[in-house]
Design a protein around this motif. Structure first.
Motif, mmCIF file in Angstrom:
data_model
loop_
_atom_site.group_PDB
_atom_site.id
_atom_site.type_symbol
_atom_site.label_atom_id
_atom_site.label_comp_id
_atom_site.label_asym_id
_atom_site.label_seq_id
_atom_site.Cartn_x
_atom_site.Cartn_y
_atom_site.Cartn_z
ATOM 1 N N SER A 49 0.957 -1.193 -0.104
ATOM 2 C CA SER A 49 -0.154 0.049 0.047
ATOM 3 C C SER A 49 0.761 1.138 -0.021
ATOM 4 C CB SER A 49 -0.941 -0.194 1.190
ATOM 5 O OG SER A 49 -0.143 0.228 2.278
ATOM 6 N N ARG A 50 2.093 1.274 0.331
ATOM 7 C CA ARG A 50 2.881 2.290 0.404
ATOM 8 C C ARG A 50 3.640 2.425 -0.775
ATOM 9 N NH1 ARG A 50 4.116 4.409 4.967
ATOM 10 N NH2 ARG A 50 6.489 4.721 4.621
ATOM 11 N N LYS A 51 3.444 1.888 -1.951
ATOM 12 C CA LYS A 51 4.134 1.978 -3.179
ATOM 13 C C LYS A 51 4.444 3.375 -3.509
ATOM 14 C CE LYS A 51 4.208 0.209 -7.969
ATOM 15 N NZ LYS A 51 3.650 -0.612 -8.829
ATOM 16 N N GLU A 52 3.125 3.963 -3.776
ATOM 17 C CA GLU A 52 3.093 5.287 -4.292
ATOM 18 C C GLU A 52 3.900 6.202 -3.577
ATOM 19 O OE1 GLU A 52 -0.013 9.001 -5.761
ATOM 20 O OE2 GLU A 52 -0.949 7.235 -4.761
ATOM 21 N N TYR A 53 4.056 6.296 -2.241
ATOM 22 C CA TYR A 53 4.564 7.154 -1.164
ATOM 23 C C TYR A 53 6.094 6.726 -1.492
ATOM 24 C CZ TYR A 53 6.760 8.652 3.254
ATOM 25 O OH TYR A 53 7.381 9.083 4.182
ATOM 26 N N LEU A 54 6.416 5.563 -1.429
ATOM 27 C CA LEU A 54 8.143 5.125 -1.785
ATOM 28 C C LEU A 54 8.712 5.756 -2.987
ATOM 29 C CD1 LEU A 54 7.674 1.764 0.190
ATOM 30 C CD2 LEU A 54 8.723 3.968 0.783
ATOM 31 N N GLU A 55 7.713 5.514 -4.044
ATOM 32 C CA GLU A 55 8.222 5.690 -5.490
ATOM 33 C C GLU A 55 8.537 7.530 -5.479
ATOM 34 O OE1 GLU A 55 5.241 4.702 -8.161
ATOM 35 O OE2 GLU A 55 5.856 2.531 -8.161
ATOM 36 N N ILE A 56 7.588 8.196 -4.679
ATOM 37 C CA ILE A 56 7.890 9.813 -4.866
ATOM 38 C C ILE A 56 9.066 10.018 -3.739
ATOM 39 C CG2 ILE A 56 7.184 11.958 -3.839
ATOM 40 C CD1 ILE A 56 3.998 10.581 -4.510
ATOM 41 N N PHE A 57 9.144 9.110 -2.683
ATOM 42 C CA PHE A 57 10.052 9.286 -1.623
ATOM 43 C C PHE A 57 11.470 9.137 -2.176
ATOM 44 C CE2 PHE A 57 12.802 8.195 1.859
ATOM 45 C CZ PHE A 57 12.632 9.065 2.820
ATOM 46 N N PHE A 58 11.587 8.070 -2.898
ATOM 47 C CA PHE A 58 12.889 7.683 -3.335
ATOM 48 C C PHE A 58 13.226 8.304 -4.495
ATOM 49 C CE2 PHE A 58 12.319 4.024 -0.503
ATOM 50 C CZ PHE A 58 13.512 4.374 0.191
ATOM 51 N N ARG A 59 12.321 8.841 -5.330
ATOM 52 C CA ARG A 59 12.596 9.508 -6.564
ATOM 53 C C ARG A 59 13.214 10.921 -6.189
ATOM 54 N NH1 ARG A 59 7.867 9.619 -9.003
ATOM 55 N NH2 ARG A 59 7.010 11.512 -8.107
ATOM 56 N N ARG A 60 12.659 11.480 -5.136
ATOM 57 C CA ARG A 60 13.253 12.735 -4.660
ATOM 58 C C ARG A 60 14.463 12.882 -3.815
ATOM 59 N NH1 ARG A 60 9.912 16.110 -0.986
ATOM 60 N NH2 ARG A 60 11.265 17.479 -1.618
ATOM 61 N N VAL A 61 14.647 11.653 -3.370
ATOM 62 C CA VAL A 61 15.856 11.461 -2.543
ATOM 63 C C VAL A 61 17.050 11.277 -3.821
ATOM 64 C CG1 VAL A 61 17.238 9.619 -1.550
ATOM 65 C CG2 VAL A 61 15.104 10.374 -0.589
ATOM 66 N N ALA A 62 16.793 10.714 -4.929
ATOM 67 C CA ALA A 62 17.567 10.197 -5.999
ATOM 68 C C ALA A 62 17.909 11.651 -6.788
ATOM 69 C CB ALA A 62 17.154 9.338 -7.147
ATOM 70 N N ASP A 63 16.951 12.703 -6.637
ATOM 71 C CA ASP A 63 17.261 13.845 -7.519
ATOM 72 C C ASP A 63 17.791 14.904 -6.471
ATOM 73 O OD1 ASP A 63 15.074 15.264 -6.136
ATOM 74 O OD2 ASP A 63 13.705 14.889 -7.811
ATOM 75 N N GLY A 64 17.802 14.640 -5.253
ATOM 76 C CA GLY A 64 18.536 15.626 -4.230
ATOM 77 C C GLY A 64 17.503 16.561 -3.691
ATOM 78 N N SER A 65 16.155 16.647 -4.100
ATOM 79 C CA SER A 65 15.274 17.508 -3.355
ATOM 80 C C SER A 65 14.629 17.096 -2.115
ATOM 81 C CB SER A 65 13.890 17.777 -4.537
ATOM 82 O OG SER A 65 13.427 16.348 -4.409
ATOM 83 N N LEU A 66 15.109 15.798 -1.730
ATOM 84 C CA LEU A 66 14.654 15.258 -0.254
ATOM 85 C C LEU A 66 15.854 14.810 0.290
ATOM 86 C CD1 LEU A 66 12.674 14.851 2.012
ATOM 87 C CD2 LEU A 66 12.015 12.537 0.703
#
Length: 202
Positions: free
Chosen positions: A116-133
Protein backbone atom coordinates in the motif's frame (compact mmCIF):
# COMPACT_ATOMS: atom_id res chain seq x y z
CA UNK A 1 20.11 13.48 29.43
CA UNK A 2 23.13 11.52 28.28
CA UNK A 3 25.32 14.22 26.62
CA UNK A 4 25.99 11.79 23.76
CA UNK A 5 22.32 12.08 22.77
CA UNK A 6 22.78 15.81 22.19
CA UNK A 7 25.87 15.14 20.12
CA UNK A 8 24.03 12.58 18.00
CA UNK A 9 21.36 15.24 17.40
CA UNK A 10 24.08 17.62 16.21
CA UNK A 11 25.40 15.00 13.78
CA UNK A 12 21.90 14.42 12.37
CA UNK A 13 20.94 18.08 12.06
CA UNK A 14 24.23 19.73 11.10
CA UNK A 15 25.99 16.98 9.15
CA UNK A 16 23.76 14.16 7.93
CA UNK A 17 20.78 16.33 6.94
CA UNK A 18 22.30 19.84 6.82
CA UNK A 19 19.11 21.33 8.22
CA UNK A 20 18.76 24.97 7.27
CA UNK A 21 16.38 27.88 7.59
CA UNK A 22 12.99 27.24 6.00
CA UNK A 23 13.28 23.44 5.79
CA UNK A 24 10.14 21.40 6.32
CA UNK A 25 11.65 18.69 8.50
CA UNK A 26 9.88 15.49 9.56
CA UNK A 27 11.17 13.51 12.53
CA UNK A 28 9.71 10.02 13.03
CA UNK A 29 10.36 7.57 15.83
CA UNK A 30 8.88 5.77 18.84
CA UNK A 31 7.93 7.63 21.99
CA UNK A 32 10.66 5.98 24.06
CA UNK A 33 13.19 7.71 21.77
CA UNK A 34 11.87 11.07 22.98
CA UNK A 35 15.25 12.25 24.42
CA UNK A 36 16.82 12.15 20.96
CA UNK A 37 13.69 13.43 19.20
CA UNK A 38 13.52 16.42 21.57
CA UNK A 39 17.20 17.22 21.04
CA UNK A 40 16.84 17.07 17.24
CA UNK A 41 13.62 19.12 17.32
CA UNK A 42 15.19 21.82 19.50
CA UNK A 43 18.30 22.09 17.36
CA UNK A 44 16.26 22.21 14.14
CA UNK A 45 14.29 25.16 15.54
CA UNK A 46 17.56 26.93 16.29
CA UNK A 47 18.58 26.39 12.66
CA UNK A 48 15.38 28.11 11.48
CA UNK A 49 13.64 24.98 10.17
CA UNK A 50 10.02 23.91 10.60
CA UNK A 51 10.32 20.53 12.36
CA UNK A 52 7.36 18.29 13.08
CA UNK A 53 7.15 14.90 14.75
CA UNK A 54 5.33 11.64 14.01
CA UNK A 55 5.44 8.93 16.65
CA UNK A 56 5.21 5.31 15.55
CA UNK A 57 3.75 2.73 17.92
CA UNK A 58 4.45 -1.00 17.70
CA UNK A 59 1.15 -2.06 19.38
CA UNK A 60 -0.86 -0.04 16.85
CA UNK A 61 1.05 -1.67 14.00
CA UNK A 62 0.14 -5.07 15.42
CA UNK A 63 -3.55 -4.10 15.71
CA UNK A 64 -3.57 -2.89 12.09
CA UNK A 65 -2.14 -6.13 10.71
CA UNK A 66 -4.38 -8.37 12.81
CA UNK A 67 -7.69 -6.49 12.80
CA UNK A 68 -7.96 -4.31 9.67
CA UNK A 69 -10.01 -5.48 6.70
CA UNK A 70 -8.33 -5.67 3.29
CA UNK A 71 -9.44 -2.18 2.26
CA UNK A 72 -8.07 -0.68 5.46
CA UNK A 73 -4.88 -2.69 5.21
CA UNK A 74 -4.11 -1.42 1.70
CA UNK A 75 -5.19 2.19 2.25
CA UNK A 76 -2.59 4.91 1.80
CA UNK A 77 -3.75 8.21 3.25
CA UNK A 78 -3.57 11.06 0.68
CA UNK A 79 -1.88 13.27 3.27
CA UNK A 80 1.04 10.85 3.42
CA UNK A 81 1.47 11.08 -0.34
CA UNK A 82 1.35 14.88 -0.24
CA UNK A 83 3.88 14.88 2.58
CA UNK A 84 6.30 12.86 0.44
CA UNK A 85 6.03 15.59 -2.20
CA UNK A 86 6.54 18.52 0.16
CA UNK A 87 9.00 17.78 2.98
CA UNK A 88 12.62 18.88 2.57
CA UNK A 89 14.25 16.55 5.10
CA UNK A 90 13.30 13.40 6.97
CA UNK A 91 14.87 11.69 9.96
CA UNK A 92 13.79 8.19 10.98
CA UNK A 93 14.82 7.18 14.49
CA UNK A 94 15.12 3.39 14.77
CA UNK A 95 14.47 1.94 18.20
CA UNK A 96 12.38 -0.97 19.40
CA UNK A 97 10.80 -2.06 22.65
CA UNK A 98 10.00 -5.47 21.13
CA UNK A 99 11.74 -6.63 17.96
CA UNK A 100 9.37 -9.63 17.72
CA UNK A 101 6.07 -7.74 17.95
CA UNK A 102 4.89 -8.98 14.53
CA UNK A 103 6.27 -12.52 14.79
CA UNK A 104 2.81 -14.08 15.06
CA UNK A 105 1.10 -11.75 12.58
CA UNK A 106 0.17 -13.08 9.14
CA UNK A 107 3.14 -12.45 6.82
CA UNK A 108 0.84 -12.18 3.77
CA UNK A 109 -1.10 -9.40 5.46
CA UNK A 110 2.14 -7.65 6.37
CA UNK A 111 3.20 -7.81 2.71
CA UNK A 112 -0.20 -6.48 1.64
CA UNK A 113 0.20 -3.52 3.96
CA UNK A 114 3.71 -2.81 2.63
CA UNK A 115 2.42 -2.76 -0.97
CA UNK A 116 0.00 0.00 0.00
CA UNK A 117 3.02 2.29 0.45
CA UNK A 118 4.14 1.92 -3.17
CA UNK A 119 3.09 5.41 -4.34
CA UNK A 120 4.59 7.03 -1.25
CA UNK A 121 7.88 5.19 -1.62
CA UNK A 122 8.15 5.89 -5.34
CA UNK A 123 7.82 9.63 -4.69
CA UNK A 124 10.10 9.45 -1.66
CA UNK A 125 13.00 7.67 -3.36
CA UNK A 126 12.65 9.63 -6.60
CA UNK A 127 13.11 12.84 -4.61
CA UNK A 128 16.02 11.36 -2.67
CA UNK A 129 17.66 10.40 -5.98
CA UNK A 130 17.25 13.88 -7.50
CA UNK A 131 18.45 15.59 -4.31
CA UNK A 132 15.24 17.45 -3.48
CA UNK A 133 14.70 15.39 -0.31
CA UNK A 134 17.37 14.69 2.29
CA UNK A 135 16.82 11.71 4.58
CA UNK A 136 18.69 9.77 7.20
CA UNK A 137 18.08 7.06 9.77
CA UNK A 138 19.75 6.69 13.13
CA UNK A 139 19.55 4.41 16.15
CA UNK A 140 18.37 5.35 19.64
CA UNK A 141 19.57 2.49 21.87
CA UNK A 142 16.79 0.57 23.62
CA UNK A 143 16.59 -2.64 25.61
CA UNK A 144 15.15 -4.82 22.83
CA UNK A 145 17.84 -3.76 20.35
CA UNK A 146 20.52 -4.36 22.98
CA UNK A 147 19.18 -7.86 23.53
CA UNK A 148 19.27 -8.56 19.78
CA UNK A 149 22.93 -7.48 19.80
CA UNK A 150 23.55 -9.69 22.85
CA UNK A 151 24.71 -6.73 24.88
CA UNK A 152 23.59 -4.93 28.00
CA UNK A 153 21.88 -1.59 27.38
CA UNK A 154 24.98 0.26 28.62
CA UNK A 155 27.23 -1.74 26.29
CA UNK A 156 24.89 -1.16 23.36
CA UNK A 157 24.71 2.58 24.07
CA UNK A 158 28.51 2.73 24.09
CA UNK A 159 28.60 0.85 20.77
CA UNK A 160 26.03 3.09 19.04
CA UNK A 161 27.37 6.40 20.29
CA UNK A 162 31.01 5.53 19.61
CA UNK A 163 30.08 4.48 16.05
CA UNK A 164 28.72 8.00 15.53
CA UNK A 165 31.77 9.61 17.22
CA UNK A 166 29.39 10.98 19.85
CA UNK A 167 31.99 10.17 22.50
CA UNK A 168 34.33 12.79 20.99
CA UNK A 169 34.42 16.52 21.68
CA UNK A 170 33.16 17.51 18.21
CA UNK A 171 31.55 14.65 16.25
CA UNK A 172 30.37 16.92 13.41
CA UNK A 173 33.95 18.00 12.68
CA UNK A 174 35.03 14.36 12.84
CA UNK A 175 32.45 13.36 10.22
CA UNK A 176 33.42 16.29 8.00
CA UNK A 177 37.04 15.11 8.07
CA UNK A 178 35.95 11.59 7.13
CA UNK A 179 33.82 12.99 4.31
CA UNK A 180 36.73 15.03 2.97
CA UNK A 181 39.01 11.99 3.06
CA UNK A 182 36.42 9.88 1.24
CA UNK A 183 35.95 12.59 -1.39
CA UNK A 184 39.70 12.59 -2.10
CA UNK A 185 39.72 8.80 -2.39
CA UNK A 186 36.76 8.88 -4.78
CA UNK A 187 38.48 11.52 -6.91
CA UNK A 188 41.64 9.42 -7.03
CA UNK A 189 39.71 6.28 -7.97
CA UNK A 190 37.88 8.17 -10.72
CA UNK A 191 41.19 9.36 -12.17
CA UNK A 192 42.61 5.83 -12.05
CA UNK A 193 39.46 4.51 -13.72
CA UNK A 194 39.78 7.12 -16.49
CA UNK A 195 43.42 6.24 -17.04
CA UNK A 196 42.53 2.54 -17.21
CA UNK A 197 39.81 3.18 -19.80
CA UNK A 198 42.12 5.28 -21.99
CA UNK A 199 44.82 2.65 -21.71
CA UNK A 200 42.35 -0.06 -22.79
CA UNK A 201 41.30 2.02 -25.78
CA UNK A 202 44.87 2.26 -27.01
Amino acid sequence: MDPRVGKLAEVMVDYSLSIKKGDSFKIRGPYHALPLIKAVYSLALKRGAYPYVEFNCEPLGEILIKEANDDQLTYMHPLDVEEAKMMDAYLHVWSSENTKFLSNADSARQAMNQKSRKEYLEIFFRRVADGSLRWCGTMFPAQADAQEAEKSLTEFEDFVYSAGYCDTADPVSQWKKISATQAKLCERLNKLSTIHVKSSDT
